[in-house]
Design a protein around this motif. Structure first.
Motif: not given
Length: 397
Positions: A253-270
């Motif tokens: 949901x996060x790495x596979x969808x939201x980051x593709x929508x908004x930009x990648x930042x795993x530190x920002x959205x853990x």
């Protein structure tokens, strides 16, 4: 074998709703405490007083507004973007923008735009039985109806003649429409801070670019299926909880969808924050809002809703929808962008910057992974965002 299949088929219809209900209940139980609290509950948890108001727009929508009282001489309005609510400004708890401003003494007001979680009411229309009428609005109506009544109410309650405004994403769009269509409101905004500004959309990238290209076709599909409301809090949010609050949920949901929508930042959205986020997101929107944004992308102009040649003649006495006159948006503005933002691209915001007559500052945040939602959900806003915001406030107010 056939008898067994029939039995299973009947069993599903007999118990399916119960199984789904149990699944959704189990997912809800996985939420964090802040994921289960609403806006006022979170404010109270972190020790802040709050007030709640209902205001009615000229066209009959009943909007819920939350206030965290502070110095009435320093009113600040926070306007959320598409698919979210005012919750986006508080779900990071003490690190959220709403509570950070409150600690600084500001009188913080947050509006919930029509049709979203807290503002799903009307003086005559029922959203469930009259969706064709209730959800018949794009961002234009949000700007010319929701924004004026909100601003006027805050100024009346605080006794001020102007306020500071923050908008995020489509929440910024509303100020550009408002300043263009109702220029008298430029004088009521001391400073408008646009976070991830959305106006021109030519250069958007990532997952959103594909549906944007086919916005007209998707809109026809929505009409054919009689779909008016999208991503509602009461329906979509529990489904996302069931899908995403699983061991593989962050990857999917996060790495596979939201980051593709908004930009990648795993530190920002853990991963841990996911258990708060999906208690509040999404908050509801409309098919017509997405269609209007798609028109801006495909026509590459910032204009009113395109009803087609015949519809435009009726609505505007013109075959083409009129463009918004950005030269009338004379409120003092600050435009802030992130380097990893897939939606508010630097090239598009630069075009906006050149179109507005009173931009005090254009700021690209130095943190290279800052994406579209780090402005509201970011894990490290205290260090990579707020120092710049409060410098702006000090310099221009």
């Amino acid at each position: 074998m056939g008898i067994k299949l029939v039995f299973l088929f009947l069993s599903f219809f007999a118990t399916g709703k119960l199984v789904i209900s149990l699944s959704l209940t189990s997912a809800y139980d996985k939420l964090s405490e802040d994921g289960k609290l609403n806006f006022t509950g979170i404010a109270a948890k972190y020790g802040y007083a709050y007030e709640q108001y209902e205001i009615t727009t000229e066209d009959g929508y009943i909007l819920t507004m939350f206030r965290i009282p502070g110095d009435a001489d320093k009113p600040v309005l926070l306007v959320h973007g598409n698919t979210v609510t005012s919750d986006c400004y508080i779900i990071r708890g003490n690190e959220s923008l709403a509570l950070t401003l409150a600690r600084k003494g500001y009188d913080v007001w947050t509006i919930n735009l029509r049709g979203t979680r807290y503002s799903r009411s009307h003086v005559t229309l029922d959203p469930d039985t009259q969706p064709d009428q209730f959800f018949n609005y794009s961002f234009y109506e949000l700007a010319i109806y929701d924004m004026p009544v909100t601003i006027d109410f805050i100024l009346q309650e605080t006794g001020q003649s102007e306020l500071i405004a923050f908008g995020h994403s489509m929440g910024t769009t509303l100020f550009y429409v408002l300043g263009s269509e109702k220029p008298e409101y430029n004088d009521k905004i001391k400073l408008c801070i646009s976070l991830a500004p959305i106006c021109f959309l030519e250069h958007i990238t990532g997952l959103a670019s594909t549906p944007a290209k086919f916005a007209a076709e998707l809109n026809l599909l929505g009409i054919a299926t009689d779909t008016q409301e999208l991503l509602s809090y009461s329906v979509t949010t529990p489904i996302l909880q069931a899908l995403c609050l699983q061991p593989t949920g962050y990857a999917v949901c996060i790495q596979g969808v939201l980051f593709y929508l908004f930009g990648y930042d795993s530190a920002g959205l853990e991963e841990e924050f996911m258990y708060t986020l999906f208690g509040h997101f999404p908050g509801g929107t409309t098919r017509k809002i997405f269609d209007h944004l798609g028109q801006v992308y495909n026509r590459n102009v910032f204009a009113k809703y395109d009803y087609g040649t015949a519809g435009n003649l009726i609505a505007y006495n013109s075959t083409e929808p009129p463009e918004f006159d950005l030269s009338k948006v004379k409120m003092k503005s600050v435009l802030i962008v992130g380097q990893e933002d897939f939606l508010a691209r630097d090239a598009d915001v630069q075009r906006l910057n050149a179109s507005l007559p009173n931009v005090a500052e254009y700021l690209v945040l130095p943190y290279e992974n800052f994406n579209h939602v780090d402005f509201i959900w970011g894990n490290n806003m205290t260090n990579n965002f707020y120092p710049y915001v409060f410098e702006v406030l000090e310099n221009y107010t």
